[in-house]
Design a protein around this motif. Structure first.
Motif, PDB file in Angstrom:
ATOM      1  N   GLY A 225       0.798  -1.224   0.000  1.00 22.80           N
ATOM      2  CA  GLY A 225       0.000   0.000   0.000  1.00 22.80           C
ATOM      3  C   GLY A 225       0.825   1.266   0.000  1.00 22.80           C
ATOM      4  O   GLY A 225       0.287   2.358   0.195  1.00 22.80           O
ATOM      5  N   ALA A 226       2.139   1.141  -0.251  1.00 20.35           N
ATOM      6  CA  ALA A 226       3.020   2.315  -0.178  1.00 20.35           C
ATOM      7  C   ALA A 226       2.649   3.367  -1.222  1.00 20.35           C
ATOM      8  O   ALA A 226       2.646   4.570  -0.932  1.00 20.35           O
ATOM      9  CB  ALA A 226       4.474   1.879  -0.360  1.00 20.35           C
ATOM     10  N   ARG A 227       2.320   2.928  -2.427  1.00 16.82           N
ATOM     11  CA  ARG A 227       1.979   3.890  -3.480  1.00 16.82           C
ATOM     12  C   ARG A 227       0.686   4.623  -3.149  1.00 16.82           C
ATOM     13  O   ARG A 227       0.535   5.816  -3.449  1.00 16.82           O
ATOM     14  CB  ARG A 227       1.857   3.169  -4.821  1.00 16.82           C
ATOM     15  CG  ARG A 227       3.187   2.607  -5.326  1.00 16.82           C
ATOM     16  CD  ARG A 227       3.036   1.870  -6.635  1.00 16.82           C
ATOM     17  NE  ARG A 227       2.613   2.746  -7.708  1.00 16.82           N
ATOM     18  CZ  ARG A 227       2.399   2.342  -8.963  1.00 16.82           C
ATOM     19  NH1 ARG A 227       2.563   1.062  -9.281  1.00 16.82           N
ATOM     20  NH2 ARG A 227       2.025   3.199  -9.887  1.00 16.82           N
ATOM     21  N   LEU A 228      -0.240   3.920  -2.528  1.00 21.75           N
ATOM     22  CA  LEU A 228      -1.483   4.565  -2.101  1.00 21.75           C
ATOM     23  C   LEU A 228      -1.192   5.621  -1.031  1.00 21.75           C
ATOM     24  O   LEU A 228      -1.754   6.722  -1.062  1.00 21.75           O
ATOM     25  CB  LEU A 228      -2.456   3.518  -1.554  1.00 21.75           C
ATOM     26  CG  LEU A 228      -2.944   2.454  -2.541  1.00 21.75           C
ATOM     27  CD1 LEU A 228      -3.658   1.327  -1.804  1.00 21.75           C
ATOM     28  CD2 LEU A 228      -3.873   3.076  -3.582  1.00 21.75           C
ATOM     29  N   GLN A 229      -0.307   5.280  -0.099  1.00 20.79           N
ATOM     30  CA  GLN A 229       0.079   6.214   0.958  1.00 20.79           C
ATOM     31  C   GLN A 229       0.745   7.452   0.368  1.00 20.79           C
ATOM     32  O   GLN A 229       0.456   8.584   0.773  1.00 20.79           O
ATOM     33  CB  GLN A 229       1.033   5.521   1.935  1.00 20.79           C
ATOM     34  CG  GLN A 229       1.583   6.431   3.034  1.00 20.79           C
ATOM     35  CD  GLN A 229       0.505   6.909   3.984  1.00 20.79           C
ATOM     36  OE1 GLN A 229      -0.236   6.100   4.539  1.00 20.79           O
ATOM     37  NE2 GLN A 229       0.399   8.215   4.162  1.00 20.79           N
ATOM     38  N   ASP A 230       1.622   7.244  -0.610  1.00 18.86           N
ATOM     39  CA  ASP A 230       2.302   8.375  -1.251  1.00 18.86           C
ATOM     40  C   ASP A 230       1.303   9.278  -1.973  1.00 18.86           C
ATOM     41  O   ASP A 230       1.408  10.512  -1.912  1.00 18.86           O
ATOM     42  CB  ASP A 230       3.345   7.865  -2.250  1.00 18.86           C
ATOM     43  CG  ASP A 230       4.532   7.202  -1.563  1.00 18.86           C
ATOM     44  OD1 ASP A 230       4.707   7.411  -0.346  1.00 18.86           O
ATOM     45  OD2 ASP A 230       5.273   6.465  -2.247  1.00 18.86           O
ATOM     46  N   GLU A 231       0.338   8.663  -2.656  1.00 19.10           N
ATOM     47  CA  GLU A 231      -0.657   9.460  -3.375  1.00 19.10           C
ATOM     48  C   GLU A 231      -1.518  10.260  -2.401  1.00 19.10           C
ATOM     49  O   GLU A 231      -1.812  11.436  -2.640  1.00 19.10           O
ATOM     50  CB  GLU A 231      -1.544   8.563  -4.238  1.00 19.10           C
ATOM     51  CG  GLU A 231      -2.568   9.340  -5.052  1.00 19.10           C
ATOM     52  CD  GLU A 231      -3.402   8.466  -5.976  1.00 19.10           C
ATOM     53  OE1 GLU A 231      -4.427   8.966  -6.491  1.00 19.10           O
ATOM     54  OE2 GLU A 231      -3.042   7.289  -6.183  1.00 19.10           O
ATOM     55  N   LEU A 232      -1.899   9.633  -1.304  1.00 16.06           N
ATOM     56  CA  LEU A 232      -2.716  10.326  -0.309  1.00 16.06           C
ATOM     57  C   LEU A 232      -1.936  11.477   0.317  1.00 16.06           C
ATOM     58  O   LEU A 232      -2.476  12.574   0.497  1.00 16.06           O
ATOM     59  CB  LEU A 232      -3.171   9.350   0.778  1.00 16.06           C
ATOM     60  CG  LEU A 232      -4.031   9.949   1.898  1.00 16.06           C
ATOM     61  CD1 LEU A 232      -5.310  10.562   1.337  1.00 16.06           C
ATOM     62  CD2 LEU A 232      -4.365   8.889   2.945  1.00 16.06           C
ATOM     63  N   GLN A 233      -0.663  11.246   0.615  1.00 17.87           N
ATOM     64  CA  GLN A 233       0.158  12.303   1.203  1.00 17.87           C
ATOM     65  C   GLN A 233       0.305  13.469   0.237  1.00 17.87           C
ATOM     66  O   GLN A 233       0.199  14.639   0.621  1.00 17.87           O
ATOM     67  CB  GLN A 233       1.539  11.747   1.569  1.00 17.87           C
ATOM     68  CG  GLN A 233       2.419  12.733   2.341  1.00 17.87           C
ATOM     69  CD  GLN A 233       1.793  13.149   3.654  1.00 17.87           C
ATOM     70  OE1 GLN A 233       1.429  12.303   4.468  1.00 17.87           O
ATOM     71  NE2 GLN A 233       1.646  14.458   3.864  1.00 17.87           N
ATOM     72  N   GLY A 234       0.531  13.151  -1.039  1.00 17.55           N
ATOM     73  CA  GLY A 234       0.638  14.211  -2.040  1.00 17.55           C
ATOM     74  C   GLY A 234      -0.652  14.990  -2.183  1.00 17.55           C
ATOM     75  O   GLY A 234      -0.637  16.211  -2.368  1.00 17.55           O
TER      76      GLY A 234
END
Length: 270
Positions: free
Chosen positions: A237-246
């Motif tokens: 889920g790292a890419r999802l976390q990065d997108e949410l943070q962005g």
């Protein structure tokens, strides 16, 4: 070796299917195959079964809705308010003062209403109008929301699946956002039923639509849900976390306590 012979069977089938679709554009067909009379202490009226089908290909999903004559009149009124003179030659059959429940009259009216829908669809501004799509899905979507709010998730799920099937038939002529509330509601129902993989599938289908339409609250809620589901299913889920943070770092800043996907679904129709 020719280019055609180098193609695999699957690629060749896809190529032929694509060429066939380009030669025969997909259209919507409408059929009103049956009616039923509803009678209670206060009233008696006719309900028409409306089937929506795709032409140009085998349409395996037979989906129908039930509408009263008054629903057709309401659609006409809303469309006239929106498009006025464009529809001066298109109208539903006139209201009858008597004989409404006679078999011959019902047959004639079924065919007339069927023709009315076909004429509406042939009018470009109408087939692209959200009002036209709402005629086929709005009542069922609202009914599903009532079930969802009441915790009847299995019943809501079945109704939402029918709504989605109709919206997918209509999507060629509608905004990409048409299916978003339904996909989000499906994800919510699956979550509450502990059907995590199905919830993941629905949310994954909804996320690109939220991105494309610039709906930040929906996008953020979907990302949070997908992160939770990915964790439960043992998926990265790292890419999802990065997108949410962005997304959270973009102005204007999202609220500290943003709405959940369920809250957004409920707000959609209240």
């Amino acid at each position: 070796m020719s280019a055609a012979s180098a193609l695999t069977t699957k690629q060749l089938q896809q190529k032929l299917s694509s060429e066939k679709k380009s030669e025969h554009p997909v259209l919507l067909l409408f059929e009103i195959p049956s009616t039923r009379v509803v009678e209670n202490q206060l009233s008696k009226y006719v309900v028409y079964e409306v089937v929506v089908m795709l032409s140009g290909s085998f349409d395996s999903s037979r989906v129908s809705v039930e509408r009263r004559y008054s629903d057709f009149l309401r659609l006409q009124r809303l469309l006239l308010e929106e498009f006025d003179s464009t529809l001066e030659d298109v109208s539903p059959p006139p209201k009858l003062l008597s004989g409404n429940f006679c078999a011959a009259v019902l047959l004639q009216r079924r065919l007339a209403l069927q023709d009315y829908l076909a004429k509406l669809f042939s009018t470009r501004c109408v087939r692209h109008s959200p009002l036209f799509a709402a005629f086929f899905t709005d009542a069922e979507q609202r009914g599903a929301l009532v079930l969802l709010r009441g915790g009847q998730f299995s019943l809501a799920l079945r109704q939402l699946e029918d709504v989605l099937a109709l919206q997918e038939k209509l999507q060629c002529w509608q905004s990409p956002a048409l299916r978003l509330p339904t996909l989000c509601a499906l994800a919510v129902c699956h979550c509450d039923l502990q059907q995590h993989q199905e919830a993941l599938d629905a949310a994954q289908r909804a996320l690109p639509v939220a991105r494309r339409c610039g709906l930040r609250s929906h996008r953020a809620a979907l990302l949070r849900l997908l992160m939770d589901l990915s964790y439960r299913l043992g998926l990265p889920g790292a890419r999802l976390q990065d997108e949410l943070q962005g997304l959270q770092d973009q102005p204007p800043t999202l609220k500290y306590d943003p709405p959940t996907l369920k809250e957004l679904v409920i707000q959609q129709f209240t």
